[in-house]
Design a protein around this motif. Structure first.
Motif, mmCIF file in Angstrom:
data_model
loop_
_atom_site.group_PDB
_atom_site.id
_atom_site.type_symbol
_atom_site.label_atom_id
_atom_site.label_comp_id
_atom_site.label_asym_id
_atom_site.label_seq_id
_atom_site.Cartn_x
_atom_site.Cartn_y
_atom_site.Cartn_z
ATOM 1 N N GLU A 158 0.836 -1.205 0.000
ATOM 2 C CA GLU A 158 0.000 0.000 0.000
ATOM 3 C C GLU A 158 0.874 1.261 0.000
ATOM 4 O O GLU A 158 2.042 1.235 0.366
ATOM 5 C CB GLU A 158 -0.917 0.028 1.234
ATOM 6 C CG GLU A 158 -2.115 -0.872 1.100
ATOM 7 C CD GLU A 158 -3.120 -0.658 2.230
ATOM 8 O OE1 GLU A 158 -3.120 0.427 2.847
ATOM 9 O OE2 GLU A 158 -3.900 -1.577 2.480
ATOM 10 N N ILE A 159 0.243 2.375 -0.416
ATOM 11 C CA ILE A 159 0.948 3.650 -0.492
ATOM 12 C C ILE A 159 0.308 4.620 0.501
ATOM 13 O O ILE A 159 -0.913 4.784 0.536
ATOM 14 C CB ILE A 159 0.896 4.218 -1.928
ATOM 15 C CG1 ILE A 159 1.648 3.271 -2.852
ATOM 16 C CG2 ILE A 159 1.472 5.617 -1.976
ATOM 17 C CD1 ILE A 159 1.688 3.711 -4.287
ATOM 18 N N ARG A 163 2.852 8.936 -1.548
ATOM 19 C CA ARG A 163 4.268 8.926 -1.910
ATOM 20 C C ARG A 163 5.100 7.880 -1.181
ATOM 21 O O ARG A 163 6.198 7.580 -1.604
ATOM 22 C CB ARG A 163 4.879 10.311 -1.688
ATOM 23 C CG ARG A 163 4.817 10.793 -0.278
ATOM 24 C CD ARG A 163 5.302 12.220 -0.124
ATOM 25 N NE ARG A 163 5.315 12.632 1.248
ATOM 26 C CZ ARG A 163 4.299 13.148 1.896
ATOM 27 N NH1 ARG A 163 3.156 13.320 1.282
ATOM 28 N NH2 ARG A 163 4.402 13.498 3.150
ATOM 29 N N VAL A 164 4.638 7.345 -0.064
ATOM 30 C CA VAL A 164 5.405 6.372 0.720
ATOM 31 C C VAL A 164 4.784 4.993 0.538
ATOM 32 O O VAL A 164 3.596 4.805 0.791
ATOM 33 C CB VAL A 164 5.428 6.762 2.217
ATOM 34 C CG1 VAL A 164 6.169 5.738 3.034
ATOM 35 C CG2 VAL A 164 6.039 8.137 2.390
ATOM 36 N N GLN A 165 5.602 4.023 0.116
ATOM 37 C CA GLN A 165 5.108 2.670 -0.127
ATOM 38 C C GLN A 165 5.598 1.740 0.976
ATOM 39 O O GLN A 165 6.749 1.824 1.414
ATOM 40 C CB GLN A 165 5.577 2.149 -1.479
ATOM 41 C CG GLN A 165 5.008 0.784 -1.815
ATOM 42 C CD GLN A 165 5.416 0.310 -3.195
ATOM 43 O OE1 GLN A 165 6.294 0.885 -3.811
ATOM 44 N NE2 GLN A 165 4.773 -0.731 -3.663
ATOM 45 N N HIS A 167 6.876 -1.719 1.829
ATOM 46 C CA HIS A 167 7.485 -2.836 1.105
ATOM 47 C C HIS A 167 7.325 -4.152 1.845
ATOM 48 O O HIS A 167 6.960 -5.162 1.242
ATOM 49 C CB HIS A 167 8.986 -2.584 0.878
ATOM 50 C CG HIS A 167 9.264 -1.883 -0.401
ATOM 51 N ND1 HIS A 167 9.216 -2.487 -1.619
ATOM 52 C CD2 HIS A 167 9.582 -0.591 -0.646
ATOM 53 C CE1 HIS A 167 9.504 -1.610 -2.560
ATOM 54 N NE2 HIS A 167 9.724 -0.443 -1.991
ATOM 55 N N THR A 178 10.311 5.450 -0.733
ATOM 56 C CA THR A 178 9.740 6.586 -1.461
ATOM 57 C C THR A 178 10.648 6.912 -2.621
ATOM 58 O O THR A 178 11.828 6.561 -2.619
ATOM 59 C CB THR A 178 9.542 7.813 -0.552
ATOM 60 O OG1 THR A 178 8.837 8.819 -1.270
ATOM 61 C CG2 THR A 178 10.855 8.391 -0.097
ATOM 62 N N GLN A 179 10.092 7.568 -3.620
ATOM 63 C CA GLN A 179 10.882 7.961 -4.786
ATOM 64 C C GLN A 179 11.349 9.395 -4.597
ATOM 65 O O GLN A 179 10.592 10.271 -4.198
ATOM 66 C CB GLN A 179 10.057 7.854 -6.064
ATOM 67 C CG GLN A 179 10.846 8.203 -7.307
ATOM 68 C CD GLN A 179 10.030 8.048 -8.581
ATOM 69 O OE1 GLN A 179 8.830 7.801 -8.517
ATOM 70 N NE2 GLN A 179 10.667 8.195 -9.708
ATOM 71 N N HIS A 186 15.077 5.581 -5.710
ATOM 72 C CA HIS A 186 14.231 5.182 -4.587
ATOM 73 C C HIS A 186 15.063 5.122 -3.317
ATOM 74 O O HIS A 186 16.214 4.699 -3.343
ATOM 75 C CB HIS A 186 13.585 3.812 -4.841
ATOM 76 C CG HIS A 186 12.501 3.858 -5.870
ATOM 77 N ND1 HIS A 186 11.215 4.210 -5.573
ATOM 78 C CD2 HIS A 186 12.524 3.621 -7.203
ATOM 79 C CE1 HIS A 186 10.483 4.181 -6.669
ATOM 80 N NE2 HIS A 186 11.267 3.828 -7.681
#
Length: 199
Positions: A158-159, A163-165, A167, A178-179, A186
């Motif tokens: 989920e994000i 902007r923050v995923q 993992h 985050t990218q 990343h």
């Protein structure tokens, strides 16, 4: 106010103006206070006849100017510029044999690059999150995260905040990424489980 009163007032004002004008023309004696001395009735000489005492110091002749300072120059460059101006003034005044000059100081080390700053900012953004706990429901782990403003219940993949995923969710840690938009890379951060401080 009627028209008759308006005409009377206009006539009275014109009469007063005319009397003041005649009085000013009639009085031909100069009344400028600068033309008379304060202590006597003798008139002062005109300005063109006044002369300064030759011993009087002229402040414009004693002023020395320095080179302007560049406020945008890197740190340490002002000392180099001061040394250069000091050398120039001493060489002009002394006109002596040239002395060996020390080598210029090393330039300051370069600061972090733009990519390093962007990566550091992204890591700080990820480290704002705290891992409060997790729950395994139906074989799927859910993590409880907070950023100090809200509490999120998230699953792997989920994000958050667009902007923050998330993992990976483990019993002791959560891995977030985050990218970095400036560089396209990343950044990952492993957030440990926050210890229970309730007692």
């Amino acid at each position: 106010m009627t028209n008759q009163r308006k005409w009377l007032m206009l006539g009275g004002l014109l009469l007063a103006w005319g009397m003041v004008t005649i009085f000013q023309l009639w009085d031909s004696e100069p009344t400028d206070p600068m033309l008379h001395s304060a202590t006597s009735e003798n008139p002062l000489p005109p300005l063109k006849d006044l002369k300064l005492d030759p011993d009087f110091p002229n402040p414009r002749q004693t002023v020395t100017f320095s080179l302007p300072r560049n406020i945008f120059a890197p740190l340490g460059m002002a000392q180099i510029a001061r040394q250069d101006t000091n050398k120039a003034t001493t060489s002009r005044l002394a006109k002596a044999a040239p002395s060996p000059t020390p080598p210029p100081p090393q330039p300051p080390p370069p600061g972090p690059s733009f990519a390093d700053l962007a990566g550091q900012r992204a890591r700080e953004q990820l480290n704002q999150f705290r891992f409060l706990g997790y729950l395994t429901k139906g074989g799927e782990s859910q993590a409880f995260l907070t950023n100090g403003q809200a509490i999120y219940i998230v699953k792997q993949g989920e994000i958050l905040d667009g902007r923050v995923q998330v993992h990976r969710i483990e019993p002791e840690t959560v891995v977030l990424s985050t990218q970095v938009w400036e560089t396209g890379s990343h950044v990952q951060a492993t957030i440990p489980l926050t210890p229970d401080t309730s007692g």
